[in-house]
Design a protein around this motif. Structure first.
Motif, PDB file in Angstrom:
ATOM      1  N   MET A 209      -5.394 -49.930 -82.033  1.00  0.00           N
ATOM      2  CA  MET A 209      -5.628 -48.543 -82.440  1.00  0.00           C
ATOM      3  C   MET A 209      -6.566 -47.887 -81.429  1.00  0.00           C
ATOM      4  SD  MET A 209      -7.116 -47.071 -86.061  1.00  0.00           S
ATOM      5  CE  MET A 209      -5.624 -47.561 -86.910  1.00  0.00           C
ATOM      6  N   SER A 210      -6.295 -46.652 -81.114  1.00  0.00           N
ATOM      7  CA  SER A 210      -7.118 -45.966 -80.118  1.00  0.00           C
ATOM      8  C   SER A 210      -8.441 -45.523 -80.713  1.00  0.00           C
ATOM      9  CB  SER A 210      -6.376 -44.747 -79.570  1.00  0.00           C
ATOM     10  OG  SER A 210      -6.212 -43.786 -80.577  1.00  0.00           O
ATOM     11  N   GLU A 211      -9.421 -45.446 -79.841  1.00  0.00           N
ATOM     12  CA  GLU A 211     -10.730 -44.922 -80.230  1.00  0.00           C
ATOM     13  C   GLU A 211     -10.724 -43.429 -79.941  1.00  0.00           C
ATOM     14  OE1 GLU A 211     -15.272 -44.951 -78.563  1.00  0.00           O
ATOM     15  OE2 GLU A 211     -14.028 -46.722 -78.244  1.00  0.00           O
ATOM     16  N   THR A 212     -10.650 -42.624 -80.969  1.00  0.00           N
ATOM     17  CA  THR A 212     -10.537 -41.185 -80.795  1.00  0.00           C
ATOM     18  C   THR A 212     -11.897 -40.576 -80.506  1.00  0.00           C
ATOM     19  OG1 THR A 212      -8.648 -41.108 -82.266  1.00  0.00           O
ATOM     20  CG2 THR A 212      -9.785 -39.043 -81.872  1.00  0.00           C
ATOM     21  N   THR A 213     -11.931 -39.686 -79.522  1.00  0.00           N
ATOM     22  CA  THR A 213     -13.181 -39.010 -79.190  1.00  0.00           C
ATOM     23  C   THR A 213     -13.088 -37.521 -79.468  1.00  0.00           C
ATOM     24  OG1 THR A 213     -12.451 -38.709 -76.914  1.00  0.00           O
ATOM     25  CG2 THR A 213     -13.735 -40.686 -77.395  1.00  0.00           C
ATOM     26  N   SER A 214     -11.955 -37.054 -79.959  1.00  0.00           N
ATOM     27  CA  SER A 214     -11.761 -35.643 -80.230  1.00  0.00           C
ATOM     28  C   SER A 214     -11.129 -35.478 -81.597  1.00  0.00           C
ATOM     29  CB  SER A 214     -10.857 -35.023 -79.157  1.00  0.00           C
ATOM     30  OG  SER A 214     -10.486 -33.706 -79.514  1.00  0.00           O
ATOM     31  N   VAL A 215     -11.489 -34.399 -82.278  1.00  0.00           N
ATOM     32  CA  VAL A 215     -10.880 -34.116 -83.574  1.00  0.00           C
ATOM     33  C   VAL A 215      -9.580 -33.339 -83.379  1.00  0.00           C
ATOM     34  CG1 VAL A 215     -13.082 -34.111 -84.765  1.00  0.00           C
ATOM     35  CG2 VAL A 215     -12.197 -31.970 -83.844  1.00  0.00           C
ATOM     36  N   LEU A 216      -9.221 -33.028 -82.150  1.00  0.00           N
ATOM     37  CA  LEU A 216      -8.046 -32.223 -81.872  1.00  0.00           C
ATOM     38  C   LEU A 216      -6.799 -33.087 -81.742  1.00  0.00           C
ATOM     39  CD1 LEU A 216      -9.500 -29.944 -79.051  1.00  0.00           C
ATOM     40  CD2 LEU A 216      -9.356 -29.407 -81.482  1.00  0.00           C
ATOM     41  N   ASP A 217      -5.662 -32.596 -82.259  1.00  0.00           N
ATOM     42  CA  ASP A 217      -4.394 -33.204 -81.894  1.00  0.00           C
ATOM     43  C   ASP A 217      -3.857 -32.429 -80.693  1.00  0.00           C
ATOM     44  OD1 ASP A 217      -3.166 -30.842 -82.792  1.00  0.00           O
ATOM     45  OD2 ASP A 217      -2.627 -31.705 -84.731  1.00  0.00           O
ATOM     46  N   LEU A 218      -2.670 -32.806 -80.200  1.00  0.00           N
ATOM     47  CA  LEU A 218      -2.182 -32.213 -78.968  1.00  0.00           C
ATOM     48  C   LEU A 218      -1.973 -30.710 -79.087  1.00  0.00           C
ATOM     49  CD1 LEU A 218      -1.331 -32.809 -76.071  1.00  0.00           C
ATOM     50  CD2 LEU A 218       1.001 -33.198 -76.911  1.00  0.00           C
ATOM     51  N   GLU A 219      -1.413 -30.249 -80.198  1.00  0.00           N
ATOM     52  CA  GLU A 219      -1.173 -28.812 -80.369  1.00  0.00           C
ATOM     53  C   GLU A 219      -2.486 -28.043 -80.471  1.00  0.00           C
ATOM     54  OE1 GLU A 219       1.291 -25.652 -83.190  1.00  0.00           O
ATOM     55  OE2 GLU A 219       1.290 -27.784 -83.681  1.00  0.00           O
ATOM     56  N   GLU A 220      -3.447 -28.599 -81.203  1.00  0.00           N
ATOM     57  CA  GLU A 220      -4.751 -27.939 -81.313  1.00  0.00           C
ATOM     58  C   GLU A 220      -5.439 -27.892 -79.953  1.00  0.00           C
ATOM     59  OE1 GLU A 220      -5.982 -29.128 -85.901  1.00  0.00           O
ATOM     60  OE2 GLU A 220      -6.310 -30.562 -84.260  1.00  0.00           O
ATOM     61  N   ALA A 221      -5.316 -28.995 -79.200  1.00  0.00           N
ATOM     62  CA  ALA A 221      -5.899 -29.017 -77.860  1.00  0.00           C
ATOM     63  C   ALA A 221      -5.253 -27.967 -76.981  1.00  0.00           C
ATOM     64  CB  ALA A 221      -5.723 -30.402 -77.242  1.00  0.00           C
ATOM     65  N   GLY A 222      -3.942 -27.799 -77.124  1.00  0.00           N
ATOM     66  CA  GLY A 222      -3.243 -26.786 -76.356  1.00  0.00           C
ATOM     67  C   GLY A 222      -3.747 -25.396 -76.657  1.00  0.00           C
ATOM     68  N   ALA A 223      -4.015 -25.126 -77.923  1.00  0.00           N
ATOM     69  CA  ALA A 223      -4.530 -23.810 -78.308  1.00  0.00           C
ATOM     70  C   ALA A 223      -5.915 -23.578 -77.720  1.00  0.00           C
ATOM     71  CB  ALA A 223      -4.565 -23.688 -79.823  1.00  0.00           C
ATOM     72  N   VAL A 224      -6.758 -24.599 -77.753  1.00  0.00           N
ATOM     73  CA  VAL A 224      -8.102 -24.480 -77.185  1.00  0.00           C
ATOM     74  C   VAL A 224      -8.028 -24.247 -75.677  1.00  0.00           C
ATOM     75  CG1 VAL A 224     -10.229 -25.757 -76.685  1.00  0.00           C
ATOM     76  CG2 VAL A 224      -9.240 -25.830 -78.977  1.00  0.00           C
ATOM     77  N   LEU A 225      -7.211 -25.045 -74.995  1.00  0.00           N
ATOM     78  CA  LEU A 225      -7.112 -24.905 -73.546  1.00  0.00           C
ATOM     79  C   LEU A 225      -6.484 -23.580 -73.143  1.00  0.00           C
ATOM     80  CD1 LEU A 225      -6.130 -28.528 -72.459  1.00  0.00           C
ATOM     81  CD2 LEU A 225      -8.393 -27.474 -72.511  1.00  0.00           C
ATOM     82  N   ALA A 226      -5.548 -23.084 -73.946  1.00  0.00           N
ATOM     83  CA  ALA A 226      -4.953 -21.774 -73.659  1.00  0.00           C
ATOM     84  C   ALA A 226      -6.007 -20.681 -73.732  1.00  0.00           C
ATOM     85  CB  ALA A 226      -3.814 -21.489 -74.632  1.00  0.00           C
ATOM     86  N   ALA A 227      -6.869 -20.757 -74.734  1.00  0.00           N
ATOM     87  CA  ALA A 227      -7.925 -19.756 -74.879  1.00  0.00           C
ATOM     88  C   ALA A 227      -8.927 -19.849 -73.725  1.00  0.00           C
ATOM     89  CB  ALA A 227      -8.636 -19.935 -76.212  1.00  0.00           C
TER      90      ALA A 227
END
Length: 202
Positions: A1-19
């Motif tokens: 199992m991966s150790e997650t360091t972000s609460v974002l999923d890919l779509e949420e990350a995309g929205a953040v990076l777009a902004a």
């Protein structure tokens, strides 16, 4: 199992990076389709959301992001920036959670004028890079450009400077990193301000 360091999923990350990209594009720092942004989604294994290649950074949507691995290779649909591997290298070397790459006039001009590194001292804005006082001296490294991301990553690793979460790639632009997209954005704005100041002094 991966150790997650972000609460974002890919779509949420995309929205953040777009902004974030729209903000930088409004400053003229990501003209044409230049520049790229990333955010770490998992630390073990290392996985990043990276802006897609060839897109106008002022017009990105949440879908304009690609999941990549520690080598910068896409793990799903889409084609990430050609510099995705360098984003991953920065995240692995520094523990950063987000990386910004912008093509600013000041970074290219000052990289040309000061190829050995750009020194800053006794400036209040240095507090924006985490220093407790303005009474410090730090150097922004300048490294030679390369189309080989492994070579460029080696140069960046060798040049990392304490107290300066950024590097100028000569003739290319500026890389800045932070714990998350917000901190990376603030640091980018601070470093660019410092570069613009030095440009007026030169």
């Amino acid at each position: 199992m991966s150790e997650t360091t972000s609460v974002l999923d890919l779509e949420e990350a995309g929205a953040v990076l777009a902004a974030e990209a729209a903000r930088f594009a409004s400053f003229g720092w990501m003209r044409g389709t230049s520049g790229n942004l990333s955010v770490v989604l998992s630390r073990t294994p290392l996985q990043l959301a990276v802006t897609a290649s060839g897109r106008d950074k002022g017009e990105l949507t949440a879908a304009d992001v690609v999941l990549t691995d520690a080598s910068g290779a896409a793990l799903g649909a889409g084609r990430p920036s050609a510099e995705a591997a360098l984003h991953a290298r920065v995240a692995a070397l520094t523990g950063a959670g987000a990386v910004v790459h912008v093509h600013t006039v000041a970074s290219v001009a000052m990289g040309h004028r000061s190829p050995g590194g750009i020194a800053f001292r006794d400036l209040e804005m240095l507090k924006g890079l985490g220093h407790g006082t303005h009474e410090v001296a730090v150097t922004l490294p300048v490294i030679e450009n390369s189309q080989d991301m492994a070579v460029l990553g080696d140069r960046l690793e060798a040049a990392l400077s304490p107290g300066m979460p950024a590097v100028v790639v000569a003739g290319h632009g500026l890389y800045v990193w932070g714990a998350d997209p917000r901190e990376a954005r603030h640091r980018t704005e601070v470093v660019e301000w410092l570069l613009e100041l030095e440009l007026t002094r030169s």
